[in-house]
Design a protein around this motif. Structure first.
Motif, PDB file in Angstrom:
ATOM      1  N   GLN A   1       0.844  -1.195   0.000  1.00 20.08           N
ATOM      2  CA  GLN A   1       0.000   0.000   0.000  1.00 20.08           C
ATOM      3  C   GLN A   1       0.878   1.243   0.000  1.00 20.08           C
ATOM      4  N   LEU A   2       0.369   2.313  -0.581  1.00 25.39           N
ATOM      5  CA  LEU A   2       1.138   3.540  -0.634  1.00 25.39           C
ATOM      6  C   LEU A   2       1.273   4.179   0.751  1.00 25.39           C
ATOM      7  N   GLN A   3       2.416   4.812   0.968  1.00 23.59           N
ATOM      8  CA  GLN A   3       2.656   5.642   2.143  1.00 23.59           C
ATOM      9  C   GLN A   3       2.906   7.057   1.653  1.00 23.59           C
ATOM     10  N   PHE A   4       2.454   8.028   2.446  1.00 26.26           N
ATOM     11  CA  PHE A   4       2.516   9.419   2.010  1.00 26.26           C
ATOM     12  C   PHE A   4       3.293  10.273   3.007  1.00 26.26           C
ATOM     13  N   VAL A   5       4.108  11.195   2.491  1.00 20.67           N
ATOM     14  CA  VAL A   5       4.827  12.153   3.328  1.00 20.67           C
ATOM     15  C   VAL A   5       4.659  13.547   2.730  1.00 20.67           C
ATOM     16  N   GLU A   6       4.153  14.453   3.560  1.00 18.36           N
ATOM     17  CA  GLU A   6       3.846  15.796   3.106  1.00 18.36           C
ATOM     18  C   GLU A   6       4.961  16.782   3.464  1.00 18.36           C
ATOM     19  N   SER A   7       5.063  17.854   2.692  1.00 20.97           N
ATOM     20  CA  SER A   7       6.025  18.917   2.968  1.00 20.97           C
ATOM     21  C   SER A   7       5.554  20.222   2.336  1.00 20.97           C
ATOM     22  N   GLY A   8       6.207  21.307   2.742  1.00 26.20           N
ATOM     23  CA  GLY A   8       5.935  22.586   2.098  1.00 26.20           C
ATOM     24  C   GLY A   8       5.104  23.562   2.904  1.00 26.20           C
ATOM     25  N   GLY A   9       4.665  23.158   4.079  1.00 26.99           N
ATOM     26  CA  GLY A   9       3.869  24.070   4.888  1.00 26.99           C
ATOM     27  C   GLY A   9       4.700  25.196   5.466  1.00 26.99           C
ATOM     28  N   GLY A  10       4.026  26.125   6.135  1.00 25.91           N
ATOM     29  CA  GLY A  10       4.717  27.241   6.758  1.00 25.91           C
ATOM     30  C   GLY A  10       3.757  28.308   7.205  1.00 25.91           C
ATOM     31  N   LEU A  11       4.335  29.437   7.588  1.00 20.74           N
ATOM     32  CA  LEU A  11       3.551  30.598   8.021  1.00 20.74           C
ATOM     33  C   LEU A  11       3.496  31.598   6.876  1.00 20.74           C
ATOM     34  N   VAL A  12       2.306  32.059   6.562  1.00 25.29           N
ATOM     35  CA  VAL A  12       2.129  32.989   5.453  1.00 25.29           C
ATOM     36  C   VAL A  12       1.077  34.014   5.834  1.00 25.29           C
ATOM     37  N   GLN A  13       1.196  35.198   5.291  1.00 22.66           N
ATOM     38  CA  GLN A  13       0.217  36.254   5.558  1.00 22.66           C
ATOM     39  C   GLN A  13      -1.049  36.026   4.723  1.00 22.66           C
ATOM     40  N   PRO A  14      -2.174  36.538   5.190  1.00 19.16           N
ATOM     41  CA  PRO A  14      -3.398  36.451   4.374  1.00 19.16           C
ATOM     42  C   PRO A  14      -3.172  37.023   2.986  1.00 19.16           C
ATOM     43  N   GLY A  15      -3.702  36.323   1.992  1.00 21.65           N
ATOM     44  CA  GLY A  15      -3.495  36.707   0.604  1.00 21.65           C
ATOM     45  C   GLY A  15      -2.274  36.079  -0.037  1.00 21.65           C
ATOM     46  N   GLY A  16      -1.450  35.426   0.765  1.00 18.09           N
ATOM     47  CA  GLY A  16      -0.235  34.816   0.256  1.00 18.09           C
ATOM     48  C   GLY A  16      -0.474  33.450  -0.370  1.00 18.09           C
ATOM     49  N   SER A  17       0.634  32.815  -0.767  1.00 15.67           N
ATOM     50  CA  SER A  17       0.584  31.528  -1.448  1.00 15.67           C
ATOM     51  C   SER A  17       1.559  30.543  -0.836  1.00 15.67           C
ATOM     52  N   LEU A  18       1.216  29.270  -0.951  1.00 14.04           N
ATOM     53  CA  LEU A  18       2.102  28.168  -0.580  1.00 14.04           C
ATOM     54  C   LEU A  18       1.878  27.032  -1.563  1.00 14.04           C
ATOM     55  N   ARG A  19       2.919  26.237  -1.747  1.00  8.95           N
ATOM     56  CA  ARG A  19       2.784  25.040  -2.559  1.00  8.95           C
ATOM     57  C   ARG A  19       3.182  23.835  -1.721  1.00  8.95           C
ATOM     58  N   LEU A  20       2.245  22.944  -1.499  1.00  7.65           N
ATOM     59  CA  LEU A  20       2.503  21.728  -0.742  1.00  7.65           C
ATOM     60  C   LEU A  20       2.886  20.606  -1.692  1.00  7.65           C
ATOM     61  N   SER A  21       3.749  19.728  -1.198  1.00  5.52           N
ATOM     62  CA  SER A  21       4.156  18.557  -1.962  1.00  5.52           C
ATOM     63  C   SER A  21       3.894  17.307  -1.132  1.00  5.52           C
ATOM     64  N   CYS A  22       3.653  16.218  -1.824  1.00  7.30           N
ATOM     65  CA  CYS A  22       3.425  14.935  -1.167  1.00  7.30           C
ATOM     66  C   CYS A  22       4.157  13.863  -1.953  1.00  7.30           C
ATOM     67  N   ALA A  23       5.038  13.160  -1.269  1.00  4.09           N
ATOM     68  CA  ALA A  23       5.766  12.056  -1.886  1.00  4.09           C
ATOM     69  C   ALA A  23       5.107  10.748  -1.480  1.00  4.09           C
ATOM     70  N   ALA A  24       4.751   9.954  -2.485  1.00  2.39           N
ATOM     71  CA  ALA A  24       4.116   8.663  -2.243  1.00  2.39           C
ATOM     72  C   ALA A  24       5.120   7.553  -2.499  1.00  2.39           C
ATOM     73  N   SER A  25       5.299   6.689  -1.516  1.00  2.00           N
ATOM     74  CA  SER A  25       6.188   5.548  -1.700  1.00  2.00           C
ATOM     75  C   SER A  25       5.347   4.304  -1.907  1.00  2.00           C
ATOM     76  N   GLY A  26       5.789   3.473  -2.829  1.00  2.00           N
ATOM     77  CA  GLY A  26       5.020   2.286  -3.162  1.00  2.00           C
ATOM     78  C   GLY A  26       4.726   2.264  -4.645  1.00  2.00           C
ATOM     79  N   SER A  27       4.007   1.274  -5.046  1.00  2.00           N
ATOM     80  CA  SER A  27       3.775   1.094  -6.483  1.00  2.00           C
ATOM     81  C   SER A  27       2.352   1.474  -6.879  1.00  2.00           C
ATOM     82  N   ARG A  28       2.224   1.737  -8.137  1.00  2.00           N
ATOM     83  CA  ARG A  28       0.933   1.974  -8.775  1.00  2.00           C
ATOM     84  C   ARG A  28       0.248   3.243  -8.292  1.00  2.00           C
ATOM     85  N   PHE A  29       1.050   4.230  -7.923  1.00  2.00           N
ATOM     86  CA  PHE A  29       0.496   5.542  -7.550  1.00  2.00           C
ATOM     87  C   PHE A  29      -0.406   6.057  -8.660  1.00  2.00           C
TER      88      PHE A  29
END
Length: 114
Positions: A1-29
């Motif tokens: 089964q796939l396992q997931f690890v997230e990254s990219g969070g943080g503190l941002v002001q209202p109106g700002g932007s962030l891009r989150l990433s998720c790495a999936a380990s395992g097959s058939r993602f």
């Protein structure tokens, strides 16, 4: 089964932007519908966006027009581009299967505050 690890969070002001990433380990993602969830303090975890294996996307009303989900099947990666962030977007964000979630990863904290 796939396992997931997230990254990219943080503190941002209202109106700002962030891009989150998720790495999936395992097959058939590439065959699965996957999604981004979030859990704010004192609230239940909710699905905010999902993407099918054919790249069809769905969004919660609260983020529609501001968030964009995408995936790179060649790299087993899932992304969430978050624009025009609001204080109510503050939460821990998780990625997982988009239909029936499996094991949860550590999540990544997103805080929107001035």
């Amino acid at each position: 089964q796939l396992q997931f690890v997230e990254s990219g969070g943080g503190l941002v002001q209202p109106g700002g932007s962030l891009r989150l990433s998720c790495a999936a380990s395992g097959s058939r993602f590439n065959i699965y519908t996957v999604g981004w969830y979030r859990q704010a303090p004192g609230k239940q975890r909710e699905l905010v966006a999902s993407i099918t294996n054919s790249h069809r996307t769905t969004y919660a009303d609260s983020v529609k027009g501001r968030f964009t989900i995408s995936r790179d099947n060649a790299k087993n990666l899932l992304y969430l581009q978050m624009d025009s962030l609001k204080p109510e977007d503050t939460a821990v964000y998780y990625c997982n299967f988009g239909v029936v979630p499996g094991s949860w990863g550590p999540g990544t904290q997103v805080s929107v505050s001035s």
